[in-house]
Design a protein around this motif. Structure first.
Motif, mmCIF file in Angstrom:
data_model
loop_
_atom_site.group_PDB
_atom_site.id
_atom_site.type_symbol
_atom_site.label_atom_id
_atom_site.label_comp_id
_atom_site.label_asym_id
_atom_site.label_seq_id
_atom_site.Cartn_x
_atom_site.Cartn_y
_atom_site.Cartn_z
ATOM 1 N N ASN A 101 45.241 3.330 -128.850
ATOM 2 C CA ASN A 101 44.317 2.395 -127.943
ATOM 3 C C ASN A 101 45.022 0.969 -127.700
ATOM 4 O O ASN A 101 45.123 0.686 -126.600
ATOM 5 C CB ASN A 101 43.056 2.133 -128.697
ATOM 6 C CG ASN A 101 43.449 1.532 -129.987
ATOM 7 O OD1 ASN A 101 44.315 1.409 -130.755
ATOM 8 N ND2 ASN A 101 42.361 0.631 -130.672
ATOM 9 N N GLU B 91 47.474 1.927 -124.578
ATOM 10 C CA GLU B 91 46.663 2.001 -123.565
ATOM 11 C C GLU B 91 46.724 0.850 -123.007
ATOM 12 O O GLU B 91 46.727 0.632 -121.800
ATOM 13 C CB GLU B 91 45.274 2.796 -123.836
ATOM 14 C CG GLU B 91 44.280 2.918 -122.369
ATOM 15 C CD GLU B 91 43.269 3.539 -122.662
ATOM 16 O OE1 GLU B 91 42.342 3.510 -121.469
ATOM 17 O OE2 GLU B 91 43.029 3.950 -123.777
ATOM 18 N N GLU B 92 46.307 -0.209 -123.677
ATOM 19 C CA GLU B 92 46.302 -1.704 -123.117
ATOM 20 C C GLU B 92 47.635 -2.142 -122.617
ATOM 21 O O GLU B 92 47.600 -2.744 -121.680
ATOM 22 C CB GLU B 92 45.712 -2.510 -124.168
ATOM 23 C CG GLU B 92 44.276 -2.360 -124.642
ATOM 24 C CD GLU B 92 43.895 -3.066 -125.960
ATOM 25 O OE1 GLU B 92 44.695 -4.178 -126.227
ATOM 26 O OE2 GLU B 92 43.071 -2.984 -126.469
ATOM 27 N N ILE C 173 48.381 3.758 -119.631
ATOM 28 C CA ILE C 173 48.418 5.112 -120.084
ATOM 29 C C ILE C 173 47.264 5.464 -121.059
ATOM 30 O O ILE C 173 47.373 4.905 -121.990
ATOM 31 C CB ILE C 173 49.572 5.705 -120.421
ATOM 32 C CG1 ILE C 173 50.961 5.619 -119.258
ATOM 33 C CG2 ILE C 173 49.666 7.251 -120.707
ATOM 34 C CD1 ILE C 173 52.198 5.791 -119.787
ATOM 35 N N PRO C 174 46.256 6.514 -120.705
ATOM 36 C CA PRO C 174 45.154 6.616 -121.607
ATOM 37 C C PRO C 174 45.688 6.960 -123.159
ATOM 38 O O PRO C 174 46.614 7.638 -123.216
ATOM 39 C CB PRO C 174 44.461 7.904 -121.111
ATOM 40 C CG PRO C 174 44.992 7.674 -119.577
ATOM 41 C CD PRO C 174 46.018 7.364 -119.442
ATOM 42 N N ALA C 175 44.758 6.571 -123.954
ATOM 43 C CA ALA C 175 45.153 6.647 -125.481
ATOM 44 C C ALA C 175 45.120 8.213 -125.598
ATOM 45 O O ALA C 175 46.155 8.990 -126.366
ATOM 46 C CB ALA C 175 44.064 6.172 -126.380
ATOM 47 N N THR D 228 46.294 10.464 -123.645
ATOM 48 C CA THR D 228 47.687 11.060 -123.402
ATOM 49 C C THR D 228 48.689 10.528 -124.341
ATOM 50 O O THR D 228 49.377 11.566 -124.668
ATOM 51 C CB THR D 228 48.087 10.299 -121.862
ATOM 52 O OG1 THR D 228 47.137 10.595 -120.982
ATOM 53 C CG2 THR D 228 49.444 11.011 -121.326
ATOM 54 N N TRP D 229 48.702 9.454 -124.886
ATOM 55 C CA TRP D 229 49.601 9.130 -126.181
ATOM 56 C C TRP D 229 49.377 10.091 -127.349
ATOM 57 O O TRP D 229 50.552 10.580 -127.863
ATOM 58 C CB TRP D 229 49.526 7.624 -126.406
ATOM 59 C CG TRP D 229 49.966 6.663 -125.417
ATOM 60 C CD1 TRP D 229 49.014 6.152 -124.556
ATOM 61 C CD2 TRP D 229 51.335 6.364 -125.372
ATOM 62 N NE1 TRP D 229 50.206 5.271 -123.583
ATOM 63 C CE2 TRP D 229 51.461 5.230 -124.442
ATOM 64 C CE3 TRP D 229 52.427 6.582 -125.950
ATOM 65 C CZ2 TRP D 229 52.586 4.756 -123.801
ATOM 66 C CZ3 TRP D 229 53.578 6.063 -125.569
ATOM 67 C CH2 TRP D 229 53.582 5.075 -124.463
#
Length: 66
Positions: free
Chosen positions: A9, A12-13, A17-19, A21-22
Motif C-alpha cells: 500500500n 501504491e502511494e 501502481i496498485p498494491a 499489482t505489487w
C-alpha cells in the motif's frame, strides 16, 4: 540510516501502481521487478532503495525492460 521497508500500500502511494499489482509481481517472482521478501509469515516488504533504483531504471529505459 537504515533502508526503509515498504509494504504494497505504501508502494501504491509512491508509484501509483496498485498494491494488488505489487503483490502479484511478488507472487510470480517477476525477474524484472523489484525484489520483495517476507517479514514473518504474512508481511511482504520491499526495500525502498531497491524500488527507487527500479524507478530510475524505468526512466532511463522509457519503461521497457532492459
Amino acid at each position: 540510516m537504515a533502508d526503509r521497508l515498504l509494504r504494497a500500500n505504501q508502494l501504491e502511494e509512491l508509484t501509483g501502481i496498485p498494491a494488488a499489482t505489487w503483490r502479484w509481481w511478488a507472487h510470480i517472482e517477476a525477474p524484472d521487478k523489484p525484489a520483495s521478501f517476507k517479514l514473518g509469515k504474512r508481511r511482504r516488504v520491499w526495500r525502498e532503495s531497491t524500488v527507487l533504483a527500479w524507478i530510475a531504471e524505468q526512466e532511463n529505459h522509457g519503461g521497457h525492460a532492459a
